[in-house]
Design a protein around this motif. Structure first.
Motif, short mmCIF file in Angstrom:
data_model
loop_
_atom_site.label_atom_id
_atom_site.label_comp_id
_atom_site.label_asym_id
_atom_site.label_seq_id
_atom_site.Cartn_x
_atom_site.Cartn_y
_atom_site.Cartn_z
N SER A 120 31.07 10.09 -34.69
CA SER A 120 30.01 9.22 -34.17
C SER A 120 30.36 8.71 -32.77
O SER A 120 29.48 8.59 -31.91
N LEU A 121 31.64 8.43 -32.52
CA LEU A 121 32.04 8.02 -31.17
C LEU A 121 31.83 9.15 -30.17
O LEU A 121 31.44 8.92 -29.03
N PHE A 122 32.09 10.37 -30.61
CA PHE A 122 31.88 11.54 -29.74
C PHE A 122 30.40 11.67 -29.39
O PHE A 122 30.04 11.90 -28.23
N LEU A 123 29.53 11.48 -30.36
CA LEU A 123 28.09 11.54 -30.12
C LEU A 123 27.67 10.43 -29.17
O LEU A 123 26.87 10.66 -28.24
N ALA B 34 29.54 9.02 -26.90
CA ALA B 34 30.07 9.36 -25.58
C ALA B 34 29.18 10.39 -24.89
O ALA B 34 28.91 10.28 -23.69
N ILE B 35 28.73 11.37 -25.64
CA ILE B 35 27.86 12.40 -25.05
C ILE B 35 26.56 11.79 -24.55
O ILE B 35 26.14 12.05 -23.41
N THR B 36 25.91 10.99 -25.38
CA THR B 36 24.62 10.42 -24.96
C THR B 36 24.79 9.44 -23.80
O THR B 36 23.96 9.42 -22.88
N THR B 37 25.86 8.66 -23.80
CA THR B 37 26.10 7.73 -22.69
C THR B 37 26.40 8.51 -21.41
O THR B 37 25.89 8.16 -20.33
N ALA B 38 27.21 9.55 -21.51
CA ALA B 38 27.55 10.35 -20.33
C ALA B 38 26.30 11.03 -19.76
O ALA B 38 26.14 11.11 -18.54
N ILE B 39 25.42 11.51 -20.63
CA ILE B 39 24.18 12.13 -20.15
C ILE B 39 23.38 11.12 -19.32
O ILE B 39 22.83 11.46 -18.27
N GLY B 40 23.32 9.88 -19.81
CA GLY B 40 22.62 8.84 -19.06
C GLY B 40 23.22 8.62 -17.68
O GLY B 40 22.50 8.46 -16.70
N PHE B 41 24.54 8.63 -17.60
CA PHE B 41 25.19 8.47 -16.29
C PHE B 41 25.04 9.71 -15.42
O PHE B 41 24.82 9.62 -14.22
N TYR B 42 25.18 10.88 -16.02
CA TYR B 42 25.04 12.12 -15.26
C TYR B 42 23.63 12.30 -14.70
O TYR B 42 23.43 13.07 -13.76
N ALA B 43 22.65 11.59 -15.25
CA ALA B 43 21.29 11.66 -14.73
C ALA B 43 21.20 11.12 -13.30
O ALA B 43 20.24 11.42 -12.58
N PHE B 44 22.20 10.35 -12.87
CA PHE B 44 22.21 9.82 -11.50
C PHE B 44 22.67 10.87 -10.48
O PHE B 44 22.50 10.66 -9.28
N ILE B 45 23.24 11.94 -10.91
CA ILE B 45 23.83 12.92 -9.99
C ILE B 45 22.81 13.51 -9.02
O ILE B 45 23.10 13.66 -7.83
N PRO B 46 21.61 13.90 -9.45
CA PRO B 46 20.68 14.55 -8.51
C PRO B 46 20.06 13.65 -7.46
O PRO B 46 19.30 14.12 -6.63
N THR B 47 20.35 12.35 -7.45
CA THR B 47 19.72 11.46 -6.49
C THR B 47 20.19 11.75 -5.07
O THR B 47 21.27 12.31 -4.85
N ASP B 48 19.38 11.37 -4.12
CA ASP B 48 19.71 11.58 -2.70
C ASP B 48 20.73 10.57 -2.19
O ASP B 48 21.41 10.82 -1.21
N TYR B 49 20.84 9.44 -2.85
CA TYR B 49 21.76 8.40 -2.42
C TYR B 49 23.15 8.74 -2.95
O TYR B 49 23.40 8.72 -4.15
N LEU C 180 36.91 9.95 -20.79
CA LEU C 180 38.31 9.53 -20.72
C LEU C 180 38.59 8.37 -21.67
O LEU C 180 39.64 8.32 -22.32
N GLY C 181 37.64 7.44 -21.77
CA GLY C 181 37.77 6.34 -22.72
C GLY C 181 37.79 6.84 -24.16
O GLY C 181 38.58 6.37 -24.99
N LEU C 182 36.94 7.81 -24.45
CA LEU C 182 36.93 8.40 -25.79
C LEU C 182 38.24 9.12 -26.07
O LEU C 182 38.81 8.99 -27.16
N LEU C 183 38.74 9.85 -25.10
CA LEU C 183 40.01 10.56 -25.27
C LEU C 183 41.14 9.58 -25.57
O LEU C 183 41.95 9.81 -26.47
N ALA C 184 41.19 8.48 -24.85
CA ALA C 184 42.23 7.47 -25.10
C ALA C 184 42.07 6.85 -26.49
O ALA C 184 43.06 6.62 -27.19
N THR C 185 40.83 6.61 -26.89
CA THR C 185 40.59 6.02 -28.21
C THR C 185 41.03 6.95 -29.33
O THR C 185 41.56 6.50 -30.34
N LEU C 186 40.83 8.24 -29.16
CA LEU C 186 41.13 9.19 -30.23
C LEU C 186 42.55 9.76 -30.17
O LEU C 186 42.96 10.46 -31.09
N THR C 187 43.30 9.45 -29.12
CA THR C 187 44.67 9.97 -29.01
C THR C 187 45.70 8.85 -28.85
O THR C 187 46.56 8.68 -29.70
N VAL C 188 45.60 8.09 -27.79
CA VAL C 188 46.59 7.06 -27.49
C VAL C 188 46.53 5.93 -28.52
O VAL C 188 47.56 5.49 -29.04
N TYR C 189 45.33 5.47 -28.84
CA TYR C 189 45.17 4.34 -29.76
C TYR C 189 45.74 4.65 -31.14
O TYR C 189 46.53 3.86 -31.66
#
Length: 167
Positions: free
Chosen positions: A59-62, A64-79, A95-104
């Motif tokens: 569920s954390l992976f899911l 992370a994917i949906t949150t990252a998609i929301g952030f990646y939506a900013f990439i095509p902007t002109d600014y 990276l936060g998910l990776l730390a949660t599932l490995t380091v923690y």
């Protein structure tokens, strides 16, 4: 990450560092609460970590994917600053998910955070009761929410993005 991904930080990407850290902490909280529940059921540290990883990890992976998609939506902007923020933010979520599932889990397995006495502190056992108002008056809550949503939608017509960081 910023140096590798986009080459530099700007005012916008620097300000969002708090958000990346907060999302990483949120992943850790979900992991920790499920782990504590497993330990309360009498599972060993390793069994608790494995079951938590199997149940909460997906569920954390899911999330992370949906949150990252929301952030990646900013990439095509002109600014460029906003586009850089999208790259850094989306990747930082992973990276936060990776730390949660490995380091923690590694820190937990090494004994960090385990109570020597097995007893929980007062704050860990404190229960918070939800307010009963929404349950007692659901129509009032729904009507108020609808009125506020319509008001916000009407006011949102005048919103525009200001590219100048000085303004």
């Amino acid at each position: 990450l910023a140096a590798v991904a986009v080459g530099q930080l700007n005012a916008l990407t620097s300000a969002f560092a708090v958000l990346y850290i907060g999302l990483g902490v949120d992943f850790g909280i979900h992991f920790a609460l499920d782990y504590l529940e497993r330990r309360d059921q009498g599972l060993s540290i390793n069994d608790g970590l494995q079951r938590t990883g199997r149940t909460v990890g997906s569920s954390l992976f899911l999330c992370a994917i949906t949150t990252a998609i929301g952030f990646y939506a900013f990439i095509p902007t002109d600014y460029q600053a906003v586009a850089d923020m999208g790259i850094i933010s989306g990747t930082s979520v992973f990276l936060g998910l990776l730390a949660t599932l490995t380091v923690y889990p590694a820190l937990i397995a090494s004994g960090l955070g385990e109570s020597r006495s097995g007893k929980r502190h007062f704050l860990q056992t404190l229960r918070i009761n939800l307010p009963l108002f929404p349950l007692r008056y659901p129509r009032t809550v729904c009507l108020t929410s609808l009125v506020l949503a319509v008001l916000c939608a009407a006011l949102a017509q005048d919103i525009h993005f200001e590219f100048s960081t000085l303004k």
